[in-house]
Write a protein that holds these residues in place. Structure first.
Motif, PDB file in Angstrom:
ATOM      1  N   ASP A 273       0.920  -1.195   0.180  1.00 24.85           N
ATOM      2  CA  ASP A 273      -0.036   0.058  -0.114  1.00 24.85           C
ATOM      3  C   ASP A 273       0.856   1.283   0.072  1.00 24.85           C
ATOM      4  N   ILE A 274       2.096   1.234  -0.169  1.00 26.68           N
ATOM      5  CA  ILE A 274       2.834   2.259   0.118  1.00 26.68           C
ATOM      6  C   ILE A 274       3.390   2.818  -1.186  1.00 26.68           C
ATOM      7  N   GLU A 275       2.778   3.702  -1.862  1.00 23.37           N
ATOM      8  CA  GLU A 275       3.116   4.149  -3.240  1.00 23.37           C
ATOM      9  C   GLU A 275       3.374   5.694  -3.496  1.00 23.37           C
ATOM     10  N   LEU A 276       2.616   6.355  -2.621  1.00 27.49           N
ATOM     11  CA  LEU A 276       2.704   7.891  -2.870  1.00 27.49           C
ATOM     12  C   LEU A 276       3.089   8.588  -1.522  1.00 27.49           C
ATOM     13  N   ARG A 277       3.489   9.840  -1.647  1.00 26.34           N
ATOM     14  CA  ARG A 277       4.019  10.495  -0.498  1.00 26.34           C
ATOM     15  C   ARG A 277       3.015  10.567   0.483  1.00 26.34           C
ATOM     16  N   GLU A 278       1.696  10.657   0.195  1.00 26.60           N
ATOM     17  CA  GLU A 278       0.517  10.611   1.172  1.00 26.60           C
ATOM     18  C   GLU A 278       0.464   9.211   1.886  1.00 26.60           C
ATOM     19  N   ASP A 279       0.899   8.388   1.381  1.00 24.97           N
ATOM     20  CA  ASP A 279       1.022   7.016   1.913  1.00 24.97           C
ATOM     21  C   ASP A 279       1.847   7.054   3.084  1.00 24.97           C
ATOM     22  N   ILE A 280       2.915   7.791   3.029  1.00 23.58           N
ATOM     23  CA  ILE A 280       3.989   7.762   4.216  1.00 23.58           C
ATOM     24  C   ILE A 280       3.464   8.731   5.211  1.00 23.58           C
ATOM     25  N   VAL A 281       2.668   9.682   4.587  1.00 28.22           N
ATOM     26  CA  VAL A 281       2.194  10.773   5.529  1.00 28.22           C
ATOM     27  C   VAL A 281       1.164   9.917   6.540  1.00 28.22           C
ATOM     28  N   GLU A 282       0.293   9.076   6.029  1.00 26.55           N
ATOM     29  CA  GLU A 282      -0.643   8.272   6.679  1.00 26.55           C
ATOM     30  C   GLU A 282       0.349   7.355   7.639  1.00 26.55           C
ATOM     31  N   GLU A 283       1.239   6.633   7.184  1.00 26.95           N
ATOM     32  CA  GLU A 283       2.119   5.681   7.895  1.00 26.95           C
ATOM     33  C   GLU A 283       2.777   6.500   9.023  1.00 26.95           C
ATOM     34  N   VAL A 284       3.153   7.710   9.112  1.00 28.06           N
ATOM     35  CA  VAL A 284       3.701   8.479  10.022  1.00 28.06           C
ATOM     36  C   VAL A 284       2.682   8.733  10.873  1.00 28.06           C
TER      37      VAL A 284
ATOM     38  N   PRO B  14      -8.246   4.512  12.888  1.00 25.00           N
ATOM     39  CA  PRO B  14      -7.637   4.147  11.516  1.00 25.00           C
ATOM     40  C   PRO B  14      -8.728   3.376  10.615  1.00 25.00           C
ATOM     41  N   PHE B  15      -8.941   3.861   9.625  1.00 30.03           N
ATOM     42  CA  PHE B  15      -9.959   3.104   8.690  1.00 30.03           C
ATOM     43  C   PHE B  15      -9.543   3.182   7.204  1.00 30.03           C
ATOM     44  N   TYR B  16     -10.168   2.582   6.339  1.00 31.25           N
ATOM     45  CA  TYR B  16      -9.729   2.406   5.239  1.00 31.25           C
ATOM     46  C   TYR B  16     -11.051   3.038   4.174  1.00 31.25           C
ATOM     47  N   PHE B  17     -10.896   3.933   3.288  1.00 34.75           N
ATOM     48  CA  PHE B  17     -11.443   4.325   2.283  1.00 34.75           C
ATOM     49  C   PHE B  17     -10.633   4.545   0.907  1.00 34.75           C
ATOM     50  N   PRO B  18     -11.034   4.186  -0.274  1.00 32.54           N
ATOM     51  CA  PRO B  18      -9.904   4.498  -1.366  1.00 32.54           C
ATOM     52  C   PRO B  18     -10.002   6.231  -1.769  1.00 32.54           C
ATOM     53  N   PHE B  19     -10.884   6.831  -1.056  1.00 31.75           N
ATOM     54  CA  PHE B  19     -10.981   8.263  -1.429  1.00 31.75           C
ATOM     55  C   PHE B  19     -10.481   9.242  -0.398  1.00 31.75           C
ATOM     56  N   THR B  20      -9.771   8.692   0.390  1.00 25.90           N
ATOM     57  CA  THR B  20      -9.002   9.597   1.705  1.00 25.90           C
ATOM     58  C   THR B  20      -7.767   8.599   2.087  1.00 25.90           C
ATOM     59  N   GLU B  21      -6.908   9.471   2.300  1.00 26.68           N
ATOM     60  CA  GLU B  21      -5.617   9.032   2.868  1.00 26.68           C
ATOM     61  C   GLU B  21      -4.841   9.998   3.638  1.00 26.68           C
ATOM     62  N   PRO B  22      -4.913   9.799   5.009  1.00 22.59           N
ATOM     63  CA  PRO B  22      -5.432   8.775   5.837  1.00 22.59           C
ATOM     64  C   PRO B  22      -6.779   8.689   5.959  1.00 22.59           C
ATOM     65  N   SER B  23      -7.521   7.454   6.377  1.00 19.48           N
ATOM     66  CA  SER B  23      -8.926   7.647   6.594  1.00 19.48           C
ATOM     67  C   SER B  23      -9.164   7.174   8.001  1.00 19.48           C
ATOM     68  N   PHE B  24     -10.252   7.855   8.487  1.00 19.38           N
ATOM     69  CA  PHE B  24     -10.745   7.187  10.180  1.00 19.38           C
ATOM     70  C   PHE B  24     -12.379   7.169   9.968  1.00 19.38           C
TER      71      PHE B  24
ATOM     72  N   GLY C  14     -17.345   8.464   8.748  1.00 17.90           N
ATOM     73  CA  GLY C  14     -16.200   8.316   8.304  1.00 17.90           C
ATOM     74  C   GLY C  14     -15.287   9.527   7.758  1.00 17.90           C
ATOM     75  N   CYS C  15     -14.049   9.529   7.754  1.00 17.71           N
ATOM     76  CA  CYS C  15     -13.496  10.825   7.285  1.00 17.71           C
ATOM     77  C   CYS C  15     -12.360  10.688   6.838  1.00 17.71           C
ATOM     78  N   GLY C  16     -11.472  11.517   6.375  1.00 13.17           N
ATOM     79  CA  GLY C  16     -10.043  11.550   6.119  1.00 13.17           C
ATOM     80  C   GLY C  16      -9.767  12.653   5.262  1.00 13.17           C
ATOM     81  N   MET C  17      -8.355  12.691   5.201  1.00 14.11           N
ATOM     82  CA  MET C  17      -7.811  13.533   4.192  1.00 14.11           C
ATOM     83  C   MET C  17      -8.064  13.062   2.679  1.00 14.11           C
ATOM     84  N   ILE C  18      -8.506  14.000   1.857  1.00 16.93           N
ATOM     85  CA  ILE C  18      -8.971  13.731   0.689  1.00 16.93           C
ATOM     86  C   ILE C  18      -7.629  13.207  -0.217  1.00 16.93           C
ATOM     87  N   HIS C  19      -7.932  11.815  -0.746  1.00 18.02           N
ATOM     88  CA  HIS C  19      -6.663  11.371  -1.392  1.00 18.02           C
ATOM     89  C   HIS C  19      -6.078  12.326  -2.725  1.00 18.02           C
TER      90      HIS C  19
END
Lengths: 846, 344
Positions: free
Chosen positions: A496-507, B251-261, B288-293
Motif C-alpha cells: 500500500d505504499i506508493e505515494l508521499r501521502e501514503d508515507i504521511v498516513e504511515e507516520v 484508522p480506517f480504509y476508504f479509497p478516496f481518503t488517505e489517511p482514513s478514519f 467516516g472521514c479522512g484527508m482527501i486522497h
C-alpha cells in the motif's frame, strides 16, 4: 482479524523480534490498538476456562473389570491437585472410555471441582468424583471437544510428551491471561500483511515506538534445500499469468500424516480453526502467522488424476466443468474463475478452496505444497458467485504481496520436516511473472521521496527527520535521510505504499492521530453562500405543514406494478437491474404514485382526513441529460388531500388541492384543462382529464398538474372518492420566492365600498374567463381617480333544472386612495360594468 | 402467432366493457398453449400473450374509467357550485401538519454548517461510474464496483457502464471541487456540505434500509491537516449536541481518503457513562472521514503540492434515530401518520 496476545508475546520472545510490547499493561495496549490500528470488535479471555485443568501422565491403564469399553487408569499429576483421593503411591484413579487411552501417554485431566471447558459458556458442568460401574473416577481425561479445542470426541487429547506431569494446562499451552483480540477486517482492506500475527506484532511494536525486527527466515533470502532421496516429477503450467502473477510449488516425500501436536491444536483453536491433520494444520498455522495462504495436495492423487506426468495447470474452467470441494459440496465455477487443475481435470478453486479428490489424508505420504498469488478482484468475484467464504479467500481478496512466497515456502518445508518428517522431493517451481525490477528492489513500488515538511504540513506537526525515520524504521521501512529529504523504501510485504501521502498516513498513524494538535482552519469573513434550493424547500415544508399537511418521504424506486396501476409506462423509467427486492424495480417517474400509495394504509389506520406532501426528485428516460451526460433529475413538490368516504365530503376534492397550491404559492394561479398532448406525459397519467388542470404562474411559467384521479387509479390504490392532488415543479415555485408576490398597496385610509352582483351565465363560461373579463371591464368602469379594487367570487349556484346556465355572485371591493367613495358612484360604475359584460359574455344580472 | 380473429374478438368484448374477458376460456387457452409451443418460439409467443393481456387490461380500465366518470368541472373556479359556506374547501388544521424528522434534522445540521462558513450543495440520485468511482480513486475491479452492494440500472452511460444509485454522497466531490477550483486559486478555501439520499442494495429490516440520508463535507485549502479535520467535526458536534464532547479517531480504509478514519464521539446521551444508545460503550461511532486522497484532487485539477483537504460523511438518519430513540429505520419511509405526527 483475530490474534492471540500470548502467541505474539511468545513469538516475539522466541524470535527476539521486539522488546516488551505491553509496557503499560493490556488496557493501554488495547486503547492504542483502537486509536492507531483499527476498531476492536471484541476481546475474549481464552485461558480462564482451562483453570483447574492439569497435565497428567497415564501411569497405568487396564481394562475396567465390569465394562467392556472403559479403562481403569491411574494418573500422575505430580501431586499438585488438592482434595482428591490418591493411592499410597500418590496416583489418582480415573475411569476413561477413550480408545487411545494407554499407558505412558500424557493427557489433560479435569479433576473433581474443575469445569468442563466446552461447557463454560452455556451450561457449566462441574466434575466430581463418582462411581462408574463400581469404580471411582476422580474427574475425567478430556477429549479435544471437551477441551473446546475441536470437534474430535473419538479419543482424549494426547498432550505433547515434553510437558512435565502436574503442569497446569494454561501454563503448558501459554494460555494464562491470554486475550484473543479481534480487530475489524475492514480496517485492513489495504493491509494484507495484517492478516497474520507477525504483521500484527510488528504494528503493535510500531505504534508504541518500539523497534521490530522480523524473524530471520522471513526476511533473509530463502534457501530451499536440494532434493533429498526420491525425486518426484511435477510440472506447473500457468495459463493465467495476468491473474496469477506468482505460483510456487514443491513436492515432498515420506511425510507422516497424523494428529497435530497439542500446541498446534491449541493455536488453531484459539483463532477458531479446527485441527484436521498435521499437514493441513501447518498450512493453516503458517497462514495465520504470515497471512500467506498455502495449500497442500496429495501428490499421488494429483499424479493419478494427471496424464503422463503429474501436472498442475492454472486455467479457467471449461464449460460445464464441475469440482467436488473439500467442504463436501460441489461447484460449477463461474467461467472467469481461476482454477487449479491437472492436465485432465479440476482439482481446486485457486486461492479459495481445494478439491476433495486431492485432499491430504491419513494415508498420504507424498505432498505438493502450493504457495501462490491470485488477483484479488477475481478471487472476490468467485467468492461472491459461489458463497465460498474461506480464510484463504479473506486474505487473497486483500491482495497478498507476491514477494514473500519463497520465505513462506521455506518455513513450511522446515515445519513439515519437523512435525511430519518428510523430504524435499522436487526443485522449487517458481512461476514468477513479476517485473524484474520489482524482484530486484524487493519492494512492490519504487522508493518514495518525501520531505519532512510535506509530512508535517499534512499532519500539523513539527517532527524532525530523525523522528520520522525512527517511526518508519521501527516497522522495517528503509529510510535514507538527506537533510529534510527522505527516501523511503517499503518492506516487501507492504502493498500500500506508493505515494508521499501514503508515507504521511504511515507516520501519522505510528505517531498517533489521537495526539495531533487540534485547531480549526483559519477563515476570513467572506459569507458562505446559502443554498437557495434548500432554502426554498424549507420554505415549502413550513408553508405546507402550517397548512396542516404532513411531509412524507417516498422511496426513489418503485415496483413496476405501481407504475401500471396509475397508467405510467415503465419503459420510460430507469430500470434497476440488480435490486434484491422487486419493490425497487424502477426509478419513479413522478412523486404522485408513491404519495397515493400511502393513503389507503392511513385511512385504514383510522385517519379520516389528511394531506400528505413530498418534495423529491424524479427521473425519466424522456428527460434530457445534464452537462456531464448524466440523467437529470426533475425536482417536484407533490401533495394529496383526501377524506374517507364515510365523511361524505361535498364538492370536488380538486378545489381543496387548489386551495393548498394557492396557499403555498401565495397568489392566484392560472388553470387550464389538460391538453391531449399534456395527458400523454407520465406525470399526468394518474389524473382524470375531466377534473384536472395544468397550472401556471400569472407570468405564464408552467408550474405543474393538479386534479383528481382516474376511477381506475382510485380503484387500484383503494383511494377514497374525495382525493385530489398536485405535482408541481419545485424550481418554478422558487420564482415565487424571488420577489414575485402580489403587488403591494399602502394600507387604506378611506373606507372600502363592497357591492355584490349575481350574474346568470352560460355554464360553459369559466370562472377564469368571467374574472378576466370582469377585471378588464371594471378597471375602466370603476369610479375615476386613484381607486383600488378587488373582485372575488362569492358564490356559484347551478339550478338542478337548468344545466345550461350557472349563477355567479361577484363581490366588488372598491376603495378610494385619496377620498371616500360613495355607494352611488360605485353603483354607477357597476352599472357601466354590467352593460359591457352583458354584451361580452351574454351575462344576465339577477 | 395468435389468431388475429381471436385477438379482435377479445378486444371487442373488452371495448364493450366485458370485464370477464380476461377470465374467459378463450383467453386462458392462450396461456395454456405456452407449454405446448416449440421451445424456440415459446418466448416470442409468451410475450405476445402478455402483450395482449396488457392491451385488454388497458381497454377495460379506460372503459371503466369512462363509465364511472364524474362530470367535468370548471378547473378555474375557486370551489364547486351549490356549496354551503361551511362546505367550501378549507385547509386542514395547522396543528396537525408536520415536517418529516429527517428533513427537519437536515435543516438543523445545514444551519450549523452555514454558520461555520460552509456552503451546501445538492446531491443526486442517479450518477455515472466516473463520478461514483473513477473520480474517487476506486480502481477498476474494486469490490464496490461490483453490483452486490450498489443499485445499477440496465441503461448504460456514455462509456457503456450502468448508471448508479449513489451509495455515498461523495459522488458529488468531483463536481464540487471542480466548481470551486477557481475560488480556491483566488484564495478562498473550498468548504461545502452535501446532504443527500444514498442507496445500498440491502433487504429491509429494522436496522437495514436500502435508502438513507447522508451528509458529506469537504474542505480544501492551503496547509489543511488532519488536526483541522478532527477539530472541525468536534466543533460541529459540540454545537449540534450543545455540550462539550470528547472525540476519537480510529484508522480506517476508504479509497478516496488517505489517511482514513472512523470518527467517534463520547456519548452525548449518557455523558460517556454507558447507555442503550451507545451500547454501554460510552462512545458512538458516527462517521467516516479522512484527508482527501491526492488522486481525487488531481482528478478535479487541483494542485496537490499546494492544497490539501479533508472530507467526511455521516448519516442523518442515525442522528434522528438516536435522538428520538426510534427503533425501526423503516418508519422513515412508511408514510404512517401515526409516526409522522409525533414530530411537531
Amino acid at each position: 482479524m483475530k490474534f492471540s496476545l500470548n502467541t505474539i508475546l511468545a513469538f516475539n520472545q522466541w524470535n527476539k523480534t521486539a522488546d516488551n510490547i505491553v509496557p503499560n499493561g493490556v488496557d493501554d495496549l488495547l486503547q492504542k490498538i483502537g486509536a492507531q490500528l483499527g476498531e476492536i470488535d471484541e476481546t475474549v479471555d481464552f485461558g480462564t476456562k482451562y483453570d483447574g485443568v492439569v497435565i497428567v501422565k497415564v501411569v497405568e491403564c487396564v481394562k475396567h473389570p465390569d465394562a467392556d469399553k472403559l479403562s481403569l487408569c491411574r494418573v500422575d499429576d505430580g501431586g499438585v491437585v488438592k482434595d482428591v483421593e490418591r493411592g499410597e503411591d500418590g496416583l489418582v484413579q480415573v475411569v476413561c472410555g477413550a480408545p487411545n487411552c494407554r499407558e505412558g501417554i500424557m493427557a489433560a485431566w479435569l479433576p473433581p471441582g474443575a469445569t468442563v471447558p466446552s461447557s463454560v459458556d452455556d451450561d457449566p458442568f462441574v466434575l466430581e468424583a463418582r462411581e462408574l460401574r463400581g469404580k471411582v473416577s476422580n474427574g475425567m481425561l478430556a477429549s479435544p471437544k471437551e477441551l473446546d479445542l475441536g470437534e474430535s470426541h473419538d479419543g482424549i487429547l494426547e498432550v505433547d510428551g515434553h510437558i512435565p506431569a502436574g503442569t497446569a494446562f494454561v501454563d503448558a499451552y501459554n494460555l494464562k491471561d491470554d486475550l484473543i483480540i479481534d480487530i475489524e477486517n475492514k480496517m485492513f482492506t489495504h493491509r494484507p500483511d495484517l492478516f497474520g500475527f507477525i504483521g500484527i506484532a510488528r504494528e503493535l511494536a510500531g505504534i508504541q515506538g518500539i523497534k521490530y525486527k522480523s524473524p530471520e527466515w522471513y526476511v533473509s533470502e530463502p534457501k530451499i534445500g536440494d532434493v533429498e532421496g526420491e525425486s518426484l516429477t511435477l510440472e506447473v503450467i500457468n495459463e493465467l499469468p495476468e491473474l496469477v502473477p506468482r505460483f510456487t510449488a514443491i513436492a515432498m516425500s515420506d511425510v507422516k500424516v497424523g494428529p497435530s501436536p497439542g500446541w498446534l491444536v491449541v493455536e488453531l483453536a484459539k483463532l477458531g480453526q479446527k485441527s484436521i491433520n498435521n499437514i493441513v494444520d501447518l498450512t493453516n498455522y503458517i497462514m495465520l502467522s504470515t497471512s500467506q495462504p498455502l495449500h497442500a495436495y496429495d501428490y499421488d492423487k494429483v499424479k493419478a488424476l494427471s496424464g503422463d506426468k503429474p501436472t498442475i495447470v492454472i486455467r479457467n474452467p471449461h464449460k460445464g466443468e464441475k469440482l467436488a470441494l473439500l467442504n463436501g459440496k460441489s461447484v460449477e465455477p463461474r467461467a472467469e474463475a481461476i482454477m487449479i487443475a491437472t492436465d485432465k481435470q479440476l482439482i481446486g478453486v485457486g486461492g479459495i478452496m481445494g478439491g476433495s479428490e486431492t485432499e491430504v489424508d491419513d494415508n498420504t505420504t507424498n505432498i505438493i505444497i502450493e504457495c501462490a498469488n491470485f488477483d484479488m478482484y477475481s478471487i472476490r468475484r468467485t467468492v461472491m458467485a459461489h458463497g465460498l467464504f474461506t480464510d484463504a479467500a479473506t486474505r487473497f481478496t486483500k491482495g497478498q504481496s507476491p514477494l514473500q512466497n519463497l520465505a513462506v515456502q521455506s518455513n513450511m518445508i522446515n515445519s513439515v520436516k519437523q512435525h511430519a518428517g518428510g523430504k524435499i522431493a522436487s526443485a522449487m517451481i517458481d512461476d514468477n511473472h513479476l517485473k524484474e525490477a520489482t524482484c530486484k528492489r524487493g519492494s512492490l513500488h519504487p522508493e518514495v521521496k518525501v520531505s519532512v515538511d510535506f509530512i508535517n504540513v499534512r499532519l500539523g506537526l513539527n517532527l524532525k527527520a530523525s523522528e520520522v525515520a525512527k517511526l518508519l524504521t521501527n516497522v522495517e521501512f528503509e529510510v535514507e535521510a538527506s537533510g529534510d529529504d527522505l527516501t523511503v523504501k517499503a518492506p516487501f510485504w507492504r502493498t500500500d505504499i506508493e505515494l508521499r501521502e501514503d508515507i504521511v498516513e504511515e507516520v501519522g498513524r505510528l505517531y498517533g492521530y489521537d495526539h495531533l494538535p487540534l485547531s480549526l482552519p483559519a477563515h476570513d469573513l467572506t459569507p458562505a453562500n446559502r443554498n437557495e434550493s434548500f432554502d426554498l424547500k424549507s420554505f415549502i415544508r413550513n408553508r405546507l405543514s402550517r397548512a396542516g399537511a404532513n411531509e412524507v418521504l417516498g422511496y426513489s424506486f418503485v415496483h413496476g406494478n405501481l407504475l401500471e396501476k396509475v397508467g405510467q409506462d415503465p419503459k420510460n423509467a430507469f430500470e434497476v437491474g440488480n435490486a434484491l427486492s422487486p419493490d425497487l424495480q424502477y426509478y419513479r417517474l413522478s412523486l404522485m404514485p408513491s404519495l397515493l400509495e400511502k393513503i389507503h394504509p392511513n385511512i385504514k389506520a383510522g385517519y379520516d382526513e389528511f394531506a400528505l406532501f413530498e418534495i423529491g426528485k424524479t427521473h425519466s428516460l424522456q428527460h434530457p441529460s445534464d452537462d456531464d451526460e448524466v440523467p437529470q433529475a426533475y425536482e417536484f413538490t407533490g401533495l394529496v388531500v383526501t377524506a374517507a368516504d364515510k365523511l361524505k365530503k361535498s364538492g370536488a376534492a380538486y378545489y381543496q388541492a387548489a386551495k393548498y397550491l394557492e396557499n403555498l404559492a401565495g397568489l392566484k394561479l392560472r388553470y387550464e384543462p389538460l391538453t391531449k398532448e399534456m395527458q400523454a406525459y407520465d406525470v399526468a397519467k394518474p389524473y382524470n382529464p375531466d377534473r384536472s388542470a395544468s397550472v401556471s404562474l400569472p407570468s405564464g411559467d408552467f408550474l405543474g398538474i393538479i386534479g383528481e384521479f382516474k376511477p381506475s387509479v382510485l380503484r387500484n390504490l383503494k383511494l377514497p372518492k374525495y382525493t385530489a392532488g398536485f405535482e408541481v415543479d419545485t424550481t418554478i415555485l422558487g420564482y415565487l420566492m424571488n420577489g414575485m408576490t402580489k403587488a403591494y398597496h399602502p394600507p387604506f385610509k378611506y373606507p372600502s365600498v363592497k357591492q355584490d352582483m349575481t350574474l346568470k351565465l352560460d355554464s360553459k363560461v369559466t370562472i377564469q374567463q368571467l374574472l378576466d373579463d370582469s377585471e378588464d371591464i371594471y378597471k375602466d368602469a370603476k369610479p375615476e381617480g386613484i381607486v383600488h379594487h378587488d373582485i372575488e367570487v362569492l358564490d356559484i349556484f347551478q339550478r338542478q333544472d337548468d344545466q345550461e346556465h350557472k349563477q355567479v355572485t361577484l363581490r366588488f371591493t372598491t376603495t378610494g386612495m385619496d377620498r371616500t367613495l360613495t355607494d352611488k358612484e360605485v353603483g354607477t360604475g357597476l352599472d357601466k360594468f354590467y352593460e359591457k359584460l352583458k354584451s361580452k359574455l351574454g351575462a344576465e344580472r339577477i | 402467432m395468435i389468431d388475429q380473429k381471436l385477438i379482435d374478438d377479445l378486444k371487442k368484448r373488452a371495448e364493450e366493457g366485458d370485464a370477464s374477458v380476461l377470465r374467459s376460456p378463450e383467453f386462458k387457452s392462450l396461456f395454456d398453449a405456452i407449454k405446448t409451443i416449440d421451445a424456440e418460439k415459446r418466448s416470442e409467443y409468451g410475450q405476445a400473450v402478455n402483450k395482449l393481456r396488457t392491451e385488454l387490461s388497458e381497454i377495460l380500465a379506460e372503459k371503466s374509467d369512462q363509465e364511472s366518470a364524474l362530470p367535468p368541472i370548471d378547473v378555474t373556479a375557486p370551489y364547486d357550485a351549490n356549496l354551503k359556506a361551511n362546505e367550501k374547501p378549507q385547509l386542514l388544521p395547522s396543528e396537525q401538519g408536520t415536517i418529516h424528522p429527517l428533513t427537519a434534522e437536515q435543516d438543523k445540521v445545514l444551519d450549523i454548517f452555514y454558520r461555520m462558513g460552509f456552503t451546501a450543495v445538492e446531491s443526486r440520485e442517479i450518477d455515472d461510474d466516473f463520478h461514483m468511482f473513477g473520480s474517487l480513486n476506486f480502481p477498476e475491479g474494486h469490490p464496490a464496483r461490483d453490483d452486490y452492494d450498489t443499485f445499477m440500472t440496465t441503461q448504460k452511460d456514455k462509456n457503456d457502464k450502468p448508471y448508479i444509485a449513489p451509495a455515498h454522497t461523495s459522488t458529488m466531490q468531483n463536481r464540487v471541487l471542480k466548481a470551486h477550483k477557481q475560488d480556491l486559486e483566488n484564495g478562498q478555501p473550498i468548504a461545502a456540505v452535501i446532504p443527500g439520499r444514498v442507496f445500498r442494495n440491502e433487504d429491509l429490516d429494522p436496522r437495514h434500509e436500502h435508502t438513507f440520508y447522508q451528509l458529506e463535507g469537504i474542505y480544501v485549502g492551503e496547509g489543511i491537516n488532519a488536526g483541522h479535520l478532527i477539530a472541525t467535526l468536534k466543533t460541529f458536534l459540540q454545537e449540534y449536541y450543545g455540550q462539550e464532547l470528547e472525540v476519537k479517531t480510529q484508522p480506517f480504509y476508504f479509497p478516496f481518503t488517505e489517511p482514513s478514519f472512523e470518527f467517534a464521539l463520547s456519548c452525548p446521551f449518557c455523558d460517556k457513562k454507558g447507555c442503550n444508545i451507545c451500547s454501554q460503550s460510552g462512545w458512538i461511532e458516527l462517521l467516516g472521514c479522512g484527508m482527501i486522497h491526492p488522486n481525487v484532487l488531481h482528478e478535479a485539477g487541483i494542485d496537490t503540492e499546494k492544497y490539501t483537504g479533508f472530507a467526511w460523511g455521516g448519516g442523518i438518519d442515525r442522528l434522528v434515530m438516536m435522538k428520538n430513540g426510534i427503533e425501526d429505520v423503516r418508519h422513515f419511509h412508511s408514510g404512517r401518520l401515526e409516526f409522522l405526527r409525533q414530530f411537531k
